[in-house]
Design an enzyme around this catalytic site. Structure first.
Site, PDB file in Angstrom:
ATOM      1  N   ARG A   1      38.334 -45.515  10.577  1.00 50.17           N
ATOM      2  CA  ARG A   1      37.139 -45.037  11.251  1.00 50.17           C
ATOM      3  C   ARG A   1      36.535 -46.104  12.140  1.00 50.17           C
ATOM      4  NH1 ARG A   1      33.987 -42.996   7.224  1.00 50.17           N
ATOM      5  NH2 ARG A   1      35.045 -41.064   7.751  1.00 50.17           N
ATOM      6  N   TYR A   2      36.237 -47.254  11.549  1.00 50.38           N
ATOM      7  CA  TYR A   2      35.721 -48.376  12.341  1.00 50.38           C
ATOM      8  C   TYR A   2      36.924 -49.032  13.004  1.00 50.38           C
ATOM      9  CZ  TYR A   2      31.718 -48.003   9.109  1.00 50.38           C
ATOM     10  OH  TYR A   2      30.657 -47.566   8.364  1.00 50.38           O
TER      11      TYR A   2
ATOM     12  N   ARG B   1      38.404 -52.052  10.808  1.00 51.59           N
ATOM     13  CA  ARG B   1      38.624 -51.949   9.364  1.00 51.59           C
ATOM     14  C   ARG B   1      39.365 -50.664   9.029  1.00 51.59           C
ATOM     15  NH1 ARG B   1      32.400 -52.199   8.552  1.00 51.59           N
ATOM     16  NH2 ARG B   1      32.621 -52.154  10.805  1.00 51.59           N
TER      17      ARG B   1
ATOM     18  N   CYS C   1      41.693 -42.709 -11.694  1.00 50.58           N
ATOM     19  CA  CYS C   1      40.577 -43.596 -12.040  1.00 50.58           C
ATOM     20  C   CYS C   1      40.462 -43.582 -13.559  1.00 50.58           C
ATOM     21  CB  CYS C   1      39.266 -43.090 -11.452  1.00 50.58           C
ATOM     22  SG  CYS C   1      39.295 -43.028  -9.668  1.00 50.58           S
TER      23      CYS C   1
ATOM     24  N   CYS D   1      33.819 -40.198 -11.985  1.00 52.09           N
ATOM     25  CA  CYS D   1      32.368 -40.227 -11.822  1.00 52.09           C
ATOM     26  C   CYS D   1      31.932 -38.899 -11.219  1.00 52.09           C
ATOM     27  CB  CYS D   1      31.969 -41.367 -10.887  1.00 52.09           C
ATOM     28  SG  CYS D   1      32.844 -42.887 -11.276  1.00 52.09           S
TER      29      CYS D   1
ATOM     30  N   CYS E   1      31.396 -38.569  -7.404  1.00 53.56           N
ATOM     31  CA  CYS E   1      32.424 -39.190  -6.557  1.00 53.56           C
ATOM     32  C   CYS E   1      32.552 -38.506  -5.191  1.00 53.56           C
ATOM     33  CB  CYS E   1      33.765 -39.123  -7.272  1.00 53.56           C
ATOM     34  SG  CYS E   1      35.104 -39.796  -6.277  1.00 53.56           S
TER      35      CYS E   1
ATOM     36  N   ARG F   1      35.092 -38.658  -3.366  1.00 53.40           N
ATOM     37  CA  ARG F   1      36.476 -38.198  -3.180  1.00 53.40           C
ATOM     38  C   ARG F   1      36.911 -37.215  -4.268  1.00 53.40           C
ATOM     39  NH1 ARG F   1      37.956 -44.007  -1.727  1.00 53.40           N
ATOM     40  NH2 ARG F   1      36.996 -44.078   0.331  1.00 53.40           N
TER      41      ARG F   1
ATOM     42  N   ASP G   1      26.257 -39.601  -1.316  1.00 51.69           N
ATOM     43  CA  ASP G   1      26.844 -38.767  -0.256  1.00 51.69           C
ATOM     44  C   ASP G   1      26.664 -37.277  -0.541  1.00 51.69           C
ATOM     45  OD1 ASP G   1      27.786 -40.966   1.165  1.00 51.69           O
ATOM     46  OD2 ASP G   1      29.694 -40.993   0.076  1.00 51.69           O
TER      47      ASP G   1
ATOM     48  N   ASP H   1      25.901 -43.361   4.280  1.00 56.93           N
ATOM     49  CA  ASP H   1      27.156 -43.133   4.990  1.00 56.93           C
ATOM     50  C   ASP H   1      26.996 -41.752   5.621  1.00 56.93           C
ATOM     51  OD1 ASP H   1      29.710 -43.761   5.821  1.00 56.93           O
ATOM     52  OD2 ASP H   1      30.365 -44.352   3.816  1.00 56.93           O
TER      53      ASP H   1
ATOM     54  N   LYS I   1      28.440 -46.075   8.171  1.00 54.20           N
ATOM     55  CA  LYS I   1      27.262 -46.452   7.388  1.00 54.20           C
ATOM     56  C   LYS I   1      26.144 -46.960   8.292  1.00 54.20           C
ATOM     57  CE  LYS I   1      30.240 -48.248   3.707  1.00 54.20           C
ATOM     58  NZ  LYS I   1      31.364 -47.562   4.204  1.00 54.20           N
TER      59      LYS I   1
HETATM   60  C1  LIG Z   1      32.629 -48.017   3.941  1.00 52.59           C
HETATM   61  C2  LIG Z   1      33.835 -48.003   4.738  1.00 52.59           C
HETATM   62  C3  LIG Z   1      34.371 -49.200   5.231  1.00 52.59           C
HETATM   63  C4  LIG Z   1      33.769 -50.555   4.932  1.00 52.59           C
HETATM   64  O1  LIG Z   1      32.521 -50.703   5.501  1.00 52.59           O
HETATM   65  P1  LIG Z   1      31.738 -52.099   5.329  1.00 52.59           P
HETATM   66  O2  LIG Z   1      30.411 -51.819   5.903  1.00 52.59           O
HETATM   67  O3  LIG Z   1      32.540 -53.110   6.096  1.00 52.59           O
HETATM   68  O4  LIG Z   1      31.711 -52.419   3.879  1.00 52.59           O
HETATM   69  C5  LIG Z   1      35.496 -49.125   6.019  1.00 52.59           C
HETATM   70  N1  LIG Z   1      36.080 -47.942   6.323  1.00 52.59           N
HETATM   71  C6  LIG Z   1      35.579 -46.779   5.855  1.00 52.59           C
HETATM   72  C7  LIG Z   1      36.259 -45.519   6.243  1.00 52.59           C
HETATM   73  C8  LIG Z   1      34.450 -46.767   5.059  1.00 52.59           C
HETATM   74  O5  LIG Z   1      33.977 -45.604   4.583  1.00 52.59           O
HETATM   75  S1  SF4 Z   2      33.521 -43.026  -7.626  1.00 45.03           S
HETATM   76 FE1  SF4 Z   2      35.379 -41.733  -7.472  1.00 45.03          FE
HETATM   77  S2  SF4 Z   2      36.971 -43.105  -6.727  1.00 45.03           S
HETATM   78 FE2  SF4 Z   2      35.307 -44.382  -7.525  1.00 45.03          FE
HETATM   79  S3  SF4 Z   2      35.833 -44.788  -9.670  1.00 45.03           S
HETATM   80 FE3  SF4 Z   2      34.497 -43.007  -9.650  1.00 45.03          FE
HETATM   81  S4  SF4 Z   2      35.887 -41.254  -9.592  1.00 45.03           S
HETATM   82 FE4  SF4 Z   2      37.078 -43.037  -8.984  1.00 45.03          FE
END
Ligand SMILES: *Cc1c(COP(=O)(O)O)cnc(C)c1O
Ligand code: SF4
Length: 369
Positions: free
Chosen positions: A113-114, A117, A126, A130, A133, A135, A295, A332, A339
């Site tokens: 995305r960025y 990174r 996991c 959680c 989560c 995801r 989120d 986010d 973010k």
């Molecule tokens: C959160 C995130 C990051 C890391 O972001 P930082 O602000 O550098 O910690 C990188 N890629 C994605 C897709 C993210 O969601």
């Molecule tokens: S937040 Fe989601 S990805 Fe992270 S430890 Fe919990 S269940 Fe796993």
């Protein structure tokens, strides 16, 4: 070892097993029947375990469940791990994939995305699922997990994109991979000249601290520097075993350890809890990095704290807690906007040749320029 043993309340589990991360993973609690060995399940919880099972798996390590209050359904550990019927209510803003991770995916498992990174989804497992989560759509299900061929494609992608300065190993939990596989991946990433830094995002230090072994530390040390971002949400999670293993990570693994928390209603939305958490983390060698607004993942609205309340909490924390122990409060953005920080406003007024600020105590100060 004395303190660690006292955490282990079930006398029929030998310490050798209890402190073996693979034993903890293999013996995760996944149903109501097993759960009743650990806590007194309320009727609401009982109902939710079955009604939510299609929406998102329930699973927790014996270690993590031991931290839960036996009787109180509102215990901060129970809220994080046990299904609640509120998870079934979906609100207009709730999303399957709030951060649009799947649509920024040039190669299976990689979210880019960025520009600088890339986030690399390496495991669907996991130790604990959680309930909040982000995801939920994919963790616990093997279908979205990249295999060896996808790994090679991802590594190729990183090699061919010199703008990528950082790769973040994520999941599921990347520490679910064997030491050998981690060694391989870190070696490959570190051999790419334009990769400036490698980060690991993992909740295992919280939910499975026995995963941190001397062997893992030697692998991480070999690839120095490694930045590891973990995910503590409540001071109850800072156990003597955590303290011991984080110490190993920092001293034997030469790892820089940071933490991101999620602001969760009923779990940590109070000044006292957050202060204890942030100071508790710094005490054992972890720097608080982010506090996340929860989120807009489907079925998580009961966890969400209004942003105004979050900003106010952070305002009360700033000034009464060491700056070193204060994370940045961020959201986010739903839809994949990335973010953004949620700063408190301290600037009261801008005049012709001065600014008026209100400090953490509420007093006004005027400064010129
Ligand atoms: C959160 C995130 C990051 C890391 O972001 P930082 O602000 O550098 O910690 C990188 N890629 C994605 C897709 C993210 O969601
Ligand atoms: S937040 Fe989601 S990805 Fe992270 S430890 Fe919990 S269940 Fe796993």
């Amino acid at each position: 070892m004395e303190l660690i043993s006292s955490q282990r309340q079930r006398t029929d589990i030998p310490e050798k097993d209890w402190l073996d991360w693979k034993w903890q993973i293999q013996n995760r609690i996944k149903d109501e029947h097993e759960l009743s060995d650990y806590i007194e399940i309320s009727s609401d919880e009982r109902e939710a375990i079955s009604s939510c099972s299609q929406v998102f798996s329930f699973s927790a390590t014996p270690y993590y469940l031991r931290l839960a209050d036996k009787k109180d359904p509102n215990c901060p550990i129970r809220l994080q791990v046990l299904p609640r019927k509120e998870e079934l209510s979906v609100r207009a803003w709730d999303r399957e994939d709030p951060l649009a991770e799947e649509s920024y995916m040039p190669v299976k498992g990689v979210t880019h995305r960025y520009p600088d990174r890339a986030l690399w989804y390496l495991s669907h497992v996991c130790a604990v699922y959680c309930r909040f989560c982000t995801r939920k759509r994919k963790v616990s299900q093997s279908s979205g997990t990249p295999g060896l061929e996808d790994w090679q494609k991802a590594l190729q992608y990183f090699r061919e994109h010199p703008e990528i300065k950082e790769v973040i190993l994520s999941g599921g939990d990347p520490l679910n991979l064997s030491d050998h596989k981690l060694d391989f991946l870190l070696g490959e990433l570190k051999s790419i000249p334009h990769i400036n830094q490698v980060r690991i995002h993992t909740r295992y230090p919280v939910t499975l601290p026995m995963r941190i072994t001397s062997e893992l530390c030697s692998v991480l040390k070999k690839h120095f520097p490694i930045y590891l971002v973990t995910h503590f949400n409540h001071p109850k999670e800072l156990t003597p075993l955590v303290k011991e293993r984080i110490g190993m990570l920092v001293k034997e693994g030469a790892v820089t350890v940071l933490n991101q928390s999620v602001l969760l209603k009923g779990v940590n939305n109070s000044v006292e809890t957050l202060k204890d958490l942030f100071y508790g983390l710094t005490k054992i060698g972890i720097k608080p990095y982010y506090l996340h607004q929860c989120d807009e993942i489907f079925g998580s609205s009961h966890f969400r704290v209004p942003i105004e309340e979050g900003v106010e909490l952070m305002k009360q924390i700033r000034g009464s807690v060491s700056g070193l122990s204060v994370p940045l409060y961020v959201v986010d953005l739903t839809g994949g906007g990335g973010k953004v920080p949620l700063p408190a406003n301290y600037l009261e007024e801008t005049k012709d040749s001065s600014y008026v600020f209100r400090n953490y105590k509420g007093d006004l100060y005027e400064i010129g320029f």
